[in-house]
Write a protein that holds these residues in place. Sequence first.
Motif, PDB file in Angstrom:
ATOM      1  N   GLY A  25      16.459  11.509 -33.741  1.00 55.29           N
ATOM      2  CA  GLY A  25      16.010  11.495 -35.124  1.00 55.29           C
ATOM      3  C   GLY A  25      14.883  10.501 -35.314  1.00 55.29           C
ATOM      4  N   VAL A  26      14.621  10.168 -36.575  1.00 58.07           N
ATOM      5  CA  VAL A  26      13.538   9.266 -36.934  1.00 58.07           C
ATOM      6  C   VAL A  26      14.125   8.046 -37.652  1.00 58.07           C
ATOM      7  CG1 VAL A  26      11.402   8.984 -38.254  1.00 58.07           C
ATOM      8  CG2 VAL A  26      11.911  11.170 -37.118  1.00 58.07           C
ATOM      9  N   ALA A  27      13.839   6.879 -37.122  1.00 57.28           N
ATOM     10  CA  ALA A  27      14.389   5.637 -37.668  1.00 57.28           C
ATOM     11  C   ALA A  27      13.276   4.740 -38.190  1.00 57.28           C
ATOM     12  CB  ALA A  27      15.186   4.896 -36.599  1.00 57.28           C
ATOM     13  N   VAL A  44      17.880  12.419 -39.770  1.00 53.40           N
ATOM     14  CA  VAL A  44      18.086  13.343 -38.655  1.00 53.40           C
ATOM     15  C   VAL A  44      16.818  14.105 -38.294  1.00 53.40           C
ATOM     16  CG1 VAL A  44      20.531  13.597 -39.212  1.00 53.40           C
ATOM     17  CG2 VAL A  44      18.878  15.220 -40.172  1.00 53.40           C
ATOM     18  N   SER A  45      15.795  14.038 -39.153  1.00 52.21           N
ATOM     19  CA  SER A  45      14.522  14.696 -38.867  1.00 52.21           C
ATOM     20  C   SER A  45      13.413  13.990 -39.622  1.00 52.21           C
ATOM     21  CB  SER A  45      14.562  16.171 -39.302  1.00 52.21           C
ATOM     22  OG  SER A  45      14.679  16.266 -40.715  1.00 52.21           O
ATOM     23  N   LEU A  46      12.171  14.250 -39.218  1.00 57.21           N
ATOM     24  CA  LEU A  46      11.029  13.683 -39.920  1.00 57.21           C
ATOM     25  C   LEU A  46      10.999  14.186 -41.352  1.00 57.21           C
ATOM     26  CD1 LEU A  46       8.392  12.051 -39.913  1.00 57.21           C
ATOM     27  CD2 LEU A  46       7.223  14.093 -39.039  1.00 57.21           C
ATOM     28  N   GLU A  47      11.319  15.450 -41.548  1.00 53.82           N
ATOM     29  CA  GLU A  47      11.315  16.027 -42.899  1.00 53.82           C
ATOM     30  C   GLU A  47      12.313  15.324 -43.810  1.00 53.82           C
ATOM     31  OE1 GLU A  47       9.431  18.500 -40.068  1.00 53.82           O
ATOM     32  OE2 GLU A  47      11.505  17.761 -40.045  1.00 53.82           O
ATOM     33  N   TYR A 107       5.694   7.500 -35.284  1.00 50.68           N
ATOM     34  CA  TYR A 107       5.382   8.222 -36.517  1.00 50.68           C
ATOM     35  C   TYR A 107       4.645   7.337 -37.521  1.00 50.68           C
ATOM     36  CZ  TYR A 107       8.988  11.284 -34.616  1.00 50.68           C
ATOM     37  OH  TYR A 107       9.734  12.102 -33.796  1.00 50.68           O
ATOM     38  N   LYS A 108       3.579   7.869 -38.095  1.00 54.40           N
ATOM     39  CA  LYS A 108       2.892   7.256 -39.227  1.00 54.40           C
ATOM     40  C   LYS A 108       3.074   8.192 -40.421  1.00 54.40           C
ATOM     41  CE  LYS A 108      -0.772   5.002 -36.539  1.00 54.40           C
ATOM     42  NZ  LYS A 108      -2.242   4.902 -36.336  1.00 54.40           N
ATOM     43  N   ILE A 109       3.791   7.712 -41.429  1.00 55.33           N
ATOM     44  CA  ILE A 109       4.071   8.527 -42.608  1.00 55.33           C
ATOM     45  C   ILE A 109       3.256   7.970 -43.766  1.00 55.33           C
ATOM     46  CG2 ILE A 109       5.849   9.452 -44.122  1.00 55.33           C
ATOM     47  CD1 ILE A 109       7.888   8.874 -41.894  1.00 55.33           C
ATOM     48  N   TYR A 110       2.186   8.667 -44.119  1.00 57.39           N
ATOM     49  CA  TYR A 110       1.277   8.195 -45.160  1.00 57.39           C
ATOM     50  C   TYR A 110       1.835   8.513 -46.547  1.00 57.39           C
ATOM     51  CZ  TYR A 110      -2.308   7.157 -41.690  1.00 57.39           C
ATOM     52  OH  TYR A 110      -3.006   6.606 -40.641  1.00 57.39           O
TER      53      TYR A 110
END
Length: 302
Positions: free
Chosen positions: A163-165, A252-255, A289-292
Motif C-alpha cells: 500500500g501507500v504510507a 491500501v492504495s494510492l487512490e 509518491y508525490k501527491i500534489y
Amino acid sequence: MLEINGVPVEDTYCEAFEGIYSRIIVTAKHGWLLKKAAYGATALPSTVFGESEGGIEAWLSPEETPDGRVGAILQIWVPKTKNFMDKLMREMGKRIRQGILVVPTTRVFNATQSDTSFDAEINVGRCGDGYEWEEECWGRKVVVVPIMFGEFTIERYIGYAEGVAGGNVWFFCESEEAALEAGEAAVEALKKVEGVITSFDICSAGSKVETKYPEIGPTTNHYYCPTLKGKIPDSKVPDGVKSIPEIVINGVSLEAVEKAMYVCMDVASKVDGVVKLSAGNYGGKLGKYKIYLKDLVEKFEQ
C-alpha cells in the motif's frame, strides 16, 4: 492561489512511501473489550524506527463480522524492505499476542484482499505451546489457542499486500482550539473512507530528516514551530499562525490515500481559524509518491 471553501491551498505536495500492510478484523464479546484490544494492538506508531505502526480503520457491527460480534478493522504496517516478511511476521505476532490475545474473548480474522498471506500458526498459534489445534469455524480455517481464560481463535492464513504510507495534510491554524477542531473533524471524516488509517490521528509534532541528534531518530521540524517564530531566521510560519497539526494517512492504495487527503482538506477548510492548507515532504528524496495538493482539488472538486 488555489482555494478550498475560501481557504488557500499551498502549491506543494506530500511525499508518500511504499509500505506493506496486513488488514485484520478483531472481534470481542463486549465493546469495552474490543476497544482495549484495538487500541492496544495499534498503539505507538514506529515504522520510522524500523518496526511497525497500526491504526483502526473502522468499527464494525455484529452484522459485519464473521462471528456475529462487535468488531474492528485494524491495519498493521511495516516498511517495504528486502526483509519485510521477517519483520511483518515478527511485528504482527507481537501486536496480536501482546495487544489482542491477552484481552478476554477476542478473535482475529483476515480482512486483506490479497493473493499473499502468512501462516499465523507460526507466530501466534504456537503460543499454545504445542497444545493448539486447527478447526473450521465461520467458514474459515482457524487456529485455536488454549489460554487460561478459555480459548483464543485466529484465522490461520492472514493476508498482506503493498500500500501507500505517509500521505499527509497540514492545517495552518490561528489557535490551538482551531487546530484541535480541524484535526478532530478530519479524523472523524476519515472513518467513512474505506481502506485508510491515521496512525497518529491528530499529529502534533511533524519531523524532518536532518537532525543534530541522529542517534535518537527524527527531530522537530523547527521551520514550522510557531513558538520559534522570531527566534530563528528561517522560520516558515506565517504571521498569526499559532498551531500546525498534521494528519498522516496510510492506505491500501494510492487512490484511497488521495481521497483521504482531499477529505481532510475539505472538512478542515470549513473550520473557523484554519488559514492555509499544506503538506509535508522531504524534497522528493525519500518517497516513491508525490501527491500534489492542486491535483487533488482538481480531481475531487469536479
